[in-house]
Design a protein around this motif. Structure first.
Motif, PDB file in Angstrom:
ATOM      1  N   LYS A 463      -1.960   0.029  20.279  1.00 41.09           N
ATOM      2  CA  LYS A 463      -2.489   0.620  19.050  1.00 41.09           C
ATOM      3  C   LYS A 463      -1.619   1.771  18.552  1.00 41.09           C
ATOM      4  CE  LYS A 463      -7.216  -0.677  20.234  1.00 41.09           C
ATOM      5  NZ  LYS A 463      -8.603  -0.211  20.528  1.00 41.09           N
ATOM      6  N   GLY A 464      -0.317   1.558  18.627  1.00 42.56           N
ATOM      7  CA  GLY A 464       0.632   2.522  18.100  1.00 42.56           C
ATOM      8  C   GLY A 464       0.941   3.687  19.011  1.00 42.56           C
ATOM      9  N   LYS A 465       0.307   3.735  20.194  1.00 44.16           N
ATOM     10  CA  LYS A 465       0.540   4.832  21.126  1.00 44.16           C
ATOM     11  C   LYS A 465       1.279   4.338  22.360  1.00 44.16           C
ATOM     12  CE  LYS A 465      -3.482   7.577  19.748  1.00 44.16           C
ATOM     13  NZ  LYS A 465      -4.712   8.269  20.228  1.00 44.16           N
ATOM     14  N   LEU A 466       2.073   5.217  22.925  1.00 51.38           N
ATOM     15  CA  LEU A 466       2.774   4.907  24.163  1.00 51.38           C
ATOM     16  C   LEU A 466       1.839   5.203  25.326  1.00 51.38           C
ATOM     17  CD1 LEU A 466       5.518   3.936  25.249  1.00 51.38           C
ATOM     18  CD2 LEU A 466       6.205   6.343  25.407  1.00 51.38           C
ATOM     19  N   GLY A 478      -3.079   6.371  31.141  1.00 49.49           N
ATOM     20  CA  GLY A 478      -3.242   7.382  30.113  1.00 49.49           C
ATOM     21  C   GLY A 478      -2.301   7.193  28.950  1.00 49.49           C
ATOM     22  N   THR A 479      -2.313   8.153  28.055  1.00 50.03           N
ATOM     23  CA  THR A 479      -1.486   8.132  26.850  1.00 50.03           C
ATOM     24  C   THR A 479      -0.362   9.146  26.981  1.00 50.03           C
ATOM     25  OG1 THR A 479      -3.335   7.460  25.461  1.00 50.03           O
ATOM     26  CG2 THR A 479      -1.476   8.519  24.360  1.00 50.03           C
ATOM     27  N   LEU A 480       0.836   8.750  26.570  1.00 47.76           N
ATOM     28  CA  LEU A 480       1.981   9.661  26.547  1.00 47.76           C
ATOM     29  C   LEU A 480       2.081  10.281  25.157  1.00 47.76           C
ATOM     30  CD1 LEU A 480       4.729   7.718  28.542  1.00 47.76           C
ATOM     31  CD2 LEU A 480       3.460   9.730  29.275  1.00 47.76           C
ATOM     32  N   GLU A 481       1.770  11.567  25.080  1.00 48.97           N
ATOM     33  CA  GLU A 481       1.837  12.292  23.820  1.00 48.97           C
ATOM     34  C   GLU A 481       3.171  13.016  23.724  1.00 48.97           C
ATOM     35  OE1 GLU A 481      -1.432  14.971  23.695  1.00 48.97           O
ATOM     36  OE2 GLU A 481      -2.964  13.382  23.675  1.00 48.97           O
ATOM     37  N   ALA A 490       1.612  13.149  29.834  1.00 52.11           N
ATOM     38  CA  ALA A 490       0.697  12.081  30.220  1.00 52.11           C
ATOM     39  C   ALA A 490      -0.721  12.650  30.258  1.00 52.11           C
ATOM     40  CB  ALA A 490       1.084  11.522  31.591  1.00 52.11           C
ATOM     41  N   ARG A 491      -1.559  12.194  29.347  1.00 53.57           N
ATOM     42  CA  ARG A 491      -2.961  12.600  29.295  1.00 53.57           C
ATOM     43  C   ARG A 491      -3.791  11.445  29.876  1.00 53.57           C
ATOM     44  NH1 ARG A 491      -2.917  18.060  27.881  1.00 53.57           N
ATOM     45  NH2 ARG A 491      -1.754  18.406  25.948  1.00 53.57           N
TER      46      ARG A 491
END
Length: 547
Positions: A463-466, A478-481, A490-491
């Motif tokens: 969905k567009g997130k790494l 998790g999500t890499l912001e 890494a959250r």
């Protein structure tokens, strides 16, 4: 919900002043009789109860259980608060908590039993019993003794290899141990103290190899059954619905207290895993204080000689200065580690003790051998200040050594640690260049990265997130912001883990990723998130696949 839990009535006192024998758990002692018999042994019980209630409130701990043994008798075995936030089930003396690293003393004692039977020696080389065992250095492999597995002096860094089982992974115990050959050493062999868990997992494998039993079976038959530790189970895999079990709690994003999921240390059981109650651990403490003897006769778990070995310092530890002046009375004259036990002193009294940390639950067992005194504090929240405050209050009561306000003292220490963490984050924010964007499009960071000791870590877009997923650790998802440049944060989806980490990519002159490294964002992050030891290389870069 928390305020509601604080209003729950205290559970009744169990067995105060009663002899600790094998029939103790079935002894009938009414609360009134118990309280009347406690006055000469535990001064000012009402004030102690009030202190623990203050501890729970100050440090946001839903439930606490405490037991004190003195001269072979249970002085106190009692629960305070609730097993789970927002629910009415009260903690009592038989409530099961995760005792985590307090399991290590059982592992050392298991090996001591086998030594008494002539089946091994603490001076045996590990490879004499586990020929496949390897450390990253051939000399350390050859010279590692069984006692080295139990004393935190191997040369591994603090918590090295813990990501192989923490949070829960799909590796087996032997797979975790076999991956030690690729875990880097940061110090010299027997040079200094650095706490580890992974070698206690190896110690459990030694017990299995030498005894011919599973580690679980050995503990159940050789400790839990003879000591009538009827509320004790090998690990969380043995918990069942309806059991009198405490639920762990943690503060998501360091702010909101909530129950956490149950995790298992099935693959490093020698380091931690046992669930027990303060009533059961009273039996364990008295056996320790009696140098291995238990029951009314001369039955023994292990010999006095082996206990002396476990309680003898193998690894000295530097004595530091407490973080706040109010804690100076806790500063010992000596500090070290034996085999499965910390060794120090308090107000002139020798102490043998250990702590345990588990997802949402922390604990402490403390023995004062020369006073035939033992104290255990189990809690269902992740704040060591609570068990320390209760422990030192109990020590002062039993030893007659003062009236320090330990809640206030540890409260200042917690506040200072939080302030330091806030300052650390503020420095990161101040140094951040928000205009510095990633060098590559997100699609170029995707792929599988392999670390020699952990294995594979996968980066993918959703969905567009790494996104990031540790292959053997379902909860490390998790999500890499983007943070700045080629550094991301890494959250983790499981916010109560409180283990967010920086991930930084190294690029070569051609803009190709050659390496990714990680580091915890907050100094409050548990050391078992040993991200700093990872060296993640793109699998395609060297055409290799993590094993």
């Amino acid at each position: 919900m928390l305020r509601k839990s604080l209003s729950v009535a205290l559970c009744s006192v169990l067995l105060i002043g009663a002899p600790l024998s094998l029939s103790a758990q079935s002894s009938a002692v009414t609360p009134v009789a118990a309280e009347q018999g406690s006055a000469a042994i535990l001064p000012d019980l009402a004030a102690f109860d009030a202190f623990i209630e203050q501890t729970r409130k100050q440090f946001d701990v839903p439930g606490v259980a405490v037991a004190i043994v003195k001269d072979g008798r249970i002085v106190l075995a009692k629960g305070y608060g609730v097993r789970e936030l927002g629910k009415p089930d009260a903690v009592n003396a038989q409530t099961q908590f995760a005792i985590a690293s307090n399991t290590k003393a059982f592992t050392a004692a298991a090996l001591a039993m086998l030594a008494d039977e002539g089946k091994l020696s603490f001076d045996d080389r590990v490879i004499d019993h586990l020929p496949w065992f390897r450390m990253s250095d051939p000399y350390v492999t050859r010279e590692m003794r069984i006692k080295d597995l139990l004393s935190h002096r191997s040369g591994l860094s603090l918590g090295a290899g813990d990501l192989l089982y923490w949070p829960t992974t799909t590796y087996t115990t032997q797979e975790v141990a076999q991956r030690l050959k690729d875990v880097p050493l940061s110090g010299g062999f027997r040079e200094r103290y650095a706490y580890d868990n992974i070698l206690f997992g190896v110690a459990g494998l030694v017990v299995e190899q030498v005894s011919g039993q599973s580690f679980k079976s050995f503990l159940e038959q050789r400790f839990f059954k003879p000591l009538e530790m009827n509320s004790t189970v090998f690990n969380s895999d043995d918990l069942r619905p309806g059991m009198n079990t405490a639920v762990g709690h943690a503060k998501s994003d360091w702010t909101r207290l909530e129950p956490v999921k149950v995790m298992s240390w099935h693959n490093v059981s020698g380091a931690g895993g046992i669930y027990s109650s303060v009533l059961d651990l009273s039996q364990w403490m008295v056996a320790q204080l009696r140098k291995g003897q238990y029951g009314s006769g001369d039955q023994r778990l292990f010999s006095a000689k082996q206990q002396q070995a476990m309680w003898s310092m193998l690894t000295p530890i530097n004595v530091g200065t407490p973080s706040v002046p109010e804690l100076l009375p806790t500063k010992p004259n000596f500090l070290g580690y034996g085999m499965g036990w910390q060794l120090s002193d308090y107000r002139g009294q020798r102490m043998v003790w250990h702590t345990g940390g588990w997802p949402g639950q922390v604990s402490r067992v403390t023995l004062v051998p020369d006073q035939d005194l033992g104290i255990v504090v189990l809690t269902n929240a992740e704040v060591g200040a609570a068990f320390n405050a209760v422990t030192y209050r109990a020590l002062d009561l039993m030893l007659g050594t003062g009236s320090t306000d330990w809640n206030a003292a540890y409260g200042k220490a917690v506040a200072k640690a939080q302030a330091n963490a806030d300052e650390s984050w503020a420095k990161h924010v101040a140094k951040r260049n928000v205009k510095l964007k990633p060098s590559l499009p997100l699609s170029r960071y995707e792929g599988t990265y392999a670390d020699p000791w952990y294995g594979d870590v996968r980066l993918f877009r959703d969905k567009g997130k790494l996104r990031i997923q540790f292959s053997k650790t379902p909860d490390l998802l998790g999500t890499l912001e983007p943070w700045q440049g080629d550094t991301f944060i890494a959250r983790w989806d499981q916010r109560w883990l409180n283990g967010d980490a920086f991930l930084t990519f190294n690029l070569d002159a051609d803009g190709q990723i050659t390496l990714a490294t990680m580091a915890a964002v907050s100094p409050l992050t548990d050391f078992s998130f040993d991200f700093q030891d990872l060296r993640l290389k793109p699998v395609a870069a060297d055409n290799a696949t993590a094993k």
